[in-house]
Design a protein around this motif. Structure first.
Motif, PDB file in Angstrom:
ATOM      1  N   ASP A 117     -66.467   9.487 -45.148  1.00 57.35           N
ATOM      2  CA  ASP A 117     -65.629  10.632 -45.492  1.00 57.35           C
ATOM      3  C   ASP A 117     -64.748  10.390 -46.713  1.00 57.35           C
ATOM      4  O   ASP A 117     -63.907  11.240 -47.043  1.00 57.35           O
ATOM      5  CB  ASP A 117     -64.721  10.986 -44.299  1.00 57.35           C
ATOM      6  CG  ASP A 117     -65.512  11.405 -43.069  1.00 57.35           C
ATOM      7  OD1 ASP A 117     -66.653  11.873 -43.244  1.00 57.35           O
ATOM      8  OD2 ASP A 117     -64.985  11.248 -41.951  1.00 57.35           O
TER       9      ASP A 117
ATOM     10  N   GLY B 299     -65.114  10.453 -50.015  1.00 55.96           N
ATOM     11  CA  GLY B 299     -65.169  11.443 -51.089  1.00 55.96           C
ATOM     12  C   GLY B 299     -64.625  12.795 -50.678  1.00 55.96           C
ATOM     13  O   GLY B 299     -63.789  13.377 -51.385  1.00 55.96           O
ATOM     14  N   THR B 300     -65.080  13.307 -49.553  1.00 53.67           N
ATOM     15  CA  THR B 300     -64.650  14.636 -49.124  1.00 53.67           C
ATOM     16  C   THR B 300     -63.172  14.648 -48.750  1.00 53.67           C
ATOM     17  O   THR B 300     -62.468  15.634 -48.990  1.00 53.67           O
ATOM     18  CB  THR B 300     -65.490  15.119 -47.925  1.00 53.67           C
ATOM     19  OG1 THR B 300     -65.434  14.127 -46.872  1.00 53.67           O
ATOM     20  CG2 THR B 300     -66.940  15.330 -48.326  1.00 53.67           C
ATOM     21  N   ALA B 301     -62.691  13.547 -48.154  1.00 52.71           N
ATOM     22  CA  ALA B 301     -61.274  13.483 -47.793  1.00 52.71           C
ATOM     23  C   ALA B 301     -60.410  13.472 -49.054  1.00 52.71           C
ATOM     24  O   ALA B 301     -59.354  14.126 -49.105  1.00 52.71           O
ATOM     25  CB  ALA B 301     -61.001  12.241 -46.949  1.00 52.71           C
TER      26      ALA B 301
ATOM     27  N   ASP C 276     -61.277  14.776 -51.963  1.00 50.38           N
ATOM     28  CA  ASP C 276     -61.359  16.135 -52.513  1.00 50.38           C
ATOM     29  C   ASP C 276     -60.370  17.064 -51.823  1.00 50.38           C
ATOM     30  O   ASP C 276     -59.651  17.838 -52.481  1.00 50.38           O
ATOM     31  CB  ASP C 276     -62.776  16.688 -52.337  1.00 50.38           C
ATOM     32  CG  ASP C 276     -63.783  16.005 -53.246  1.00 50.38           C
ATOM     33  OD1 ASP C 276     -63.352  15.304 -54.174  1.00 50.38           O
ATOM     34  OD2 ASP C 276     -64.991  16.185 -53.012  1.00 50.38           O
ATOM     35  N   THR C 277     -60.357  17.007 -50.499  1.00 53.69           N
ATOM     36  CA  THR C 277     -59.480  17.885 -49.728  1.00 53.69           C
ATOM     37  C   THR C 277     -58.016  17.638 -50.065  1.00 53.69           C
ATOM     38  O   THR C 277     -57.223  18.575 -50.240  1.00 53.69           O
ATOM     39  CB  THR C 277     -59.712  17.672 -48.221  1.00 53.69           C
ATOM     40  OG1 THR C 277     -61.075  17.970 -47.905  1.00 53.69           O
ATOM     41  CG2 THR C 277     -58.791  18.560 -47.393  1.00 53.69           C
ATOM     42  N   CYS C 278     -57.654  16.364 -50.182  1.00 53.95           N
ATOM     43  CA  CYS C 278     -56.262  16.024 -50.489  1.00 53.95           C
ATOM     44  C   CYS C 278     -55.874  16.525 -51.883  1.00 53.95           C
ATOM     45  O   CYS C 278     -54.791  17.094 -52.064  1.00 53.95           O
ATOM     46  CB  CYS C 278     -56.064  14.515 -50.387  1.00 53.95           C
ATOM     47  SG  CYS C 278     -54.358  13.986 -50.636  1.00 53.95           S
TER      48      CYS C 278
ATOM     49  N   ASP D  12     -57.277  18.999 -53.545  1.00 55.80           N
ATOM     50  CA  ASP D  12     -57.257  20.461 -53.505  1.00 55.80           C
ATOM     51  C   ASP D  12     -55.953  20.986 -52.905  1.00 55.80           C
ATOM     52  O   ASP D  12     -55.406  22.002 -53.353  1.00 55.80           O
ATOM     53  CB  ASP D  12     -58.443  20.986 -52.693  1.00 55.80           C
ATOM     54  CG  ASP D  12     -59.777  20.764 -53.400  1.00 55.80           C
ATOM     55  OD1 ASP D  12     -59.767  20.513 -54.620  1.00 55.80           O
ATOM     56  OD2 ASP D  12     -60.825  20.813 -52.726  1.00 55.80           O
TER      57      ASP D  12
ATOM     58  N   ARG E  32     -63.653  10.649 -59.615  1.00 54.54           N
ATOM     59  CA  ARG E  32     -63.773  11.870 -58.817  1.00 54.54           C
ATOM     60  C   ARG E  32     -62.410  12.521 -58.611  1.00 54.54           C
ATOM     61  O   ARG E  32     -62.245  13.744 -58.784  1.00 54.54           O
ATOM     62  CB  ARG E  32     -64.412  11.533 -57.464  1.00 54.54           C
ATOM     63  CG  ARG E  32     -64.616  12.723 -56.548  1.00 54.54           C
ATOM     64  CD  ARG E  32     -65.454  12.308 -55.353  1.00 54.54           C
ATOM     65  NE  ARG E  32     -65.742  13.404 -54.458  1.00 54.54           N
ATOM     66  CZ  ARG E  32     -66.768  13.416 -53.594  1.00 54.54           C
ATOM     67  NH1 ARG E  32     -67.592  12.381 -53.538  1.00 54.54           N
ATOM     68  NH2 ARG E  32     -66.959  14.460 -52.808  1.00 54.54           N
TER      69      ARG E  32
ATOM     70  N   ARG F 196     -61.257  16.085 -60.346  1.00 54.88           N
ATOM     71  CA  ARG F 196     -60.913  17.205 -59.477  1.00 54.88           C
ATOM     72  C   ARG F 196     -59.497  17.697 -59.773  1.00 54.88           C
ATOM     73  O   ARG F 196     -59.227  18.904 -59.755  1.00 54.88           O
ATOM     74  CB  ARG F 196     -61.053  16.800 -58.016  1.00 54.88           C
ATOM     75  CG  ARG F 196     -61.101  18.007 -57.068  1.00 54.88           C
ATOM     76  CD  ARG F 196     -61.823  17.683 -55.807  1.00 54.88           C
ATOM     77  NE  ARG F 196     -62.086  18.860 -55.009  1.00 54.88           N
ATOM     78  CZ  ARG F 196     -63.266  19.420 -54.826  1.00 54.88           C
ATOM     79  NH1 ARG F 196     -64.337  18.908 -55.437  1.00 54.88           N
ATOM     80  NH2 ARG F 196     -63.426  20.474 -54.060  1.00 54.88           N
TER      81      ARG F 196
END
Length: 523
Positions: free
Chosen positions: A49, A51-53, A55-57, A59, A129, A133
């Motif tokens: 998780d 990468g997605t974690a 990204d979420t943070c 965002d 990344r 972002r």
């Protein structure tokens, strides 16, 4: 300042309390109370998780500045992780007589190497990344990358980080402060990727001293959602820093370079106030994260003051641990260490031979260490002592090995054999150290080598175990892993004593000064 939003990202590593980013965020909050900050700790996130974690943070927080903390790169240690025990894999590959064992070592080494390079690429990818972002929300967003790994390998890592990234060496408080104020920060220990090059011997420059006050954990709790992760396990040790800097010159150590030789003491009242905040949250185990808890005798009074104030604060049910130079203990200090709950400490004597201790520039007297350990035992210390030995560093030979065995057996007599745990290390040679200079002078390494390389021909030199004793230690360690892998250190000492014997303790404690004949100068 209200437009600046700082996201601290601790890159993946073992779940060790991220004291570096916590102290950075606390320092800047005290200077800029309106500053928007958040801490995001990938050490608490499952690997799939990452990468997605991230990204979420990004965002959610939309940072304008990302501060990445990179803790670990060097892997030469007798511990598990990265696909197994890297030291064991290396020794099986280099020294095993059985071809099948060598093959097993090669396969294990391949797993370690693959995991190592995968982590490098992954962390570099996470930095890119996160920055890319963040630029979706703020085109001017930029990144600062620091931490222990970066401080050691700053010259190499800069080649693979995004253009414009600020690479920070050592402490980052004043760098970030200047960056936020819009001041020129390039006189700090840093450089900008693609714009400036690191100054020659930049890591040896003295860090800027700052006045350290108690970390405000009420504030930290508001910007770090994962904070409670470290409060769940009652046996978890939380880091508290009582000083920065180390005045010594140990030939293999990078601490004195990164933190500087000037020891800067944090006021005892502030340290106790910080402990109290964690204590009130249920924490009872603390690790003093100093390079050395008592780096020199002139700092004994500071340690006495701190420990007495812990007692005066009524926190009589805590436990603490630290790296300690046992040559700097006194009976009074030993008494306070026991009364305040020290239940574990590490001493890195490296060798039980006074001759080798001197050659490694470690600056302590082994006889004094023994007497101080006796004082500590007399004060009532009955817990575990980890003693770090690094065999085969400089001028090791059978006689100095016998002396180390004699010294270790004396420590066992003092504390009890079950309480003294020998940690057997083979030093991972690091750049910017005296040992690296020694390797250059003796044609073991050539300037321009890549200290981050894990290729077999480089790794064998960086995992310091040179001949003529390299193969002997390889054989001994392989036998120890085969016979008693769960008690590797004690088994190594037993095998060494069985094969070489044990010297007289006095031989270990005495190292006559070598006199060199004076050269006559002719005119």
């Amino acid at each position: 300042m209200t437009e600046t939003r700082i996201l601290y990202v601790r890159l993946p590593c073992n779940p060790i309390f991220p004291i570096g980013v916590v102290y950075l965020a606390d320092h800047l909050h005290k200077l800029f109370p309106g500053l928007q900050q958040r801490i995001f700790d990938l050490g608490t996130v499952p690997p799939l998780d990452f990468g997605t974690a991230l990204d979420t943070c990004v965002d959610e927080f939309k940072p304008t500045l990302l501060v990445f903390s990179w803790r670990d790169i060097q892997i030469y240690a007798p511990v598990g992780g990265r696909g197994g025990n890297p030291l064991q894999h290396a020794f099986e590959f280099y020294y095993a007589a059985n071809p099948l064992i060598r093959l097993r070592g090669a396969m294990g080494g391949l797993r370690v190497t693959t995991a190592y390079y995968t982590e490098l690429w992954r962390n570099q990818g996470l930095i890119r990344r996160g920055l890319n972002r963040a630029k979706k929300y703020h085109s001017e967003a930029r990144a600062v990358v620091g931490g222990g790994a970066v401080s050691v390998f700053y010259e190499q890592l800069g080649k693979s980080l995004p253009q414009g990234t600020i690479v920070s060496v050592g402490e980052g408080e004043t760098l970030l402060e200047k960056l936020l104020r819009g001041q020129d920060f390039r006189d700090e220990r840093c450089y900008v990727v693609g714009e400036t090059a690191p100054r020659d011997r930049m890591i040896h420059e003295a860090p800027t001293a700052i006045e350290k006050t108690a970390c405000n954990y009420d504030y930290i709790e508001t910007i770090w959602p994962e904070f409670t992760y470290y409060l769940q396990e009652k046996d978890f040790y939380i880091g508290v820093q009582t000083k920065r800097g180390c005045p010594h010159n140990c030939c293999y150590c990078i601490y004195t370079v990164i933190e500087g030789k000037q020891v800067r003491i944090n006021p005892a009242d502030e340290v106790v106030a910080e402990i109290r905040q964690l204590y009130d949250r249920g924490i009872r185990n603390f690790w003093f994260t100093d390079a050395q808890f008592i780096p020199a005798r002139r700092f004994i009074d500071d340690a006495l003051e701190l420990l007495q104030k812990i007692i005066d604060a009524g926190m009589n049910d805590i436990h603490w641990a630290a790296y300690i130079r046992a040559d700097n203990l006194t009976p009074q200090l030993c008494d306070l260490m026991v009364k305040t709950g020290m239940n574990y400490f590490e001493i890195g004597i490296t060798s039980g031979s006074q001759e080798l201790v001197r050659k490694m520039r470690m600056g302590y007297n082994l006889r004094t260490v023994l007497q101080n350990c006796r004082d500590l035992k007399a004060a009532g210390f009955n817990d575990l002592v980890s003693v770090n030995y690094s065999f085969n560093v400089i001028d090791e030979r059978p006689e100095t090995i016998r002396q180390t065995i004699a010294y270790h057996r004396e420590l066992e007599k003092i504390f009890g054999a079950d309480k003294v745990e020998p940690a057997i290390f083979f030093i991972g040679l690091q750049p910017h150290t005296h040992l690296e200079e020694y390797a250059f002078e003796n044609n073991i390494l050539k300037p321009g080598y890549n200290p981050m390389s894990l290729m077999p021909w480089t790794a064998k030199k960086l995992l310091w175990n040179p001949e003529p004793l390299g193969s002997f230690f390889g054989e001994v360690c392989l036998l120890a892993w085969r016979q008693n892998p769960n008690d590797f250190g004690r088994e190594v000492m037993r095998i060494l004593e069985e094969r070489l014997g044990c010297a007289d303790l006095e031989a270990a404690l005495n190292a006559p000064i070598e006199s060199k004949e004076k050269q006559l100068v002719s005119v």
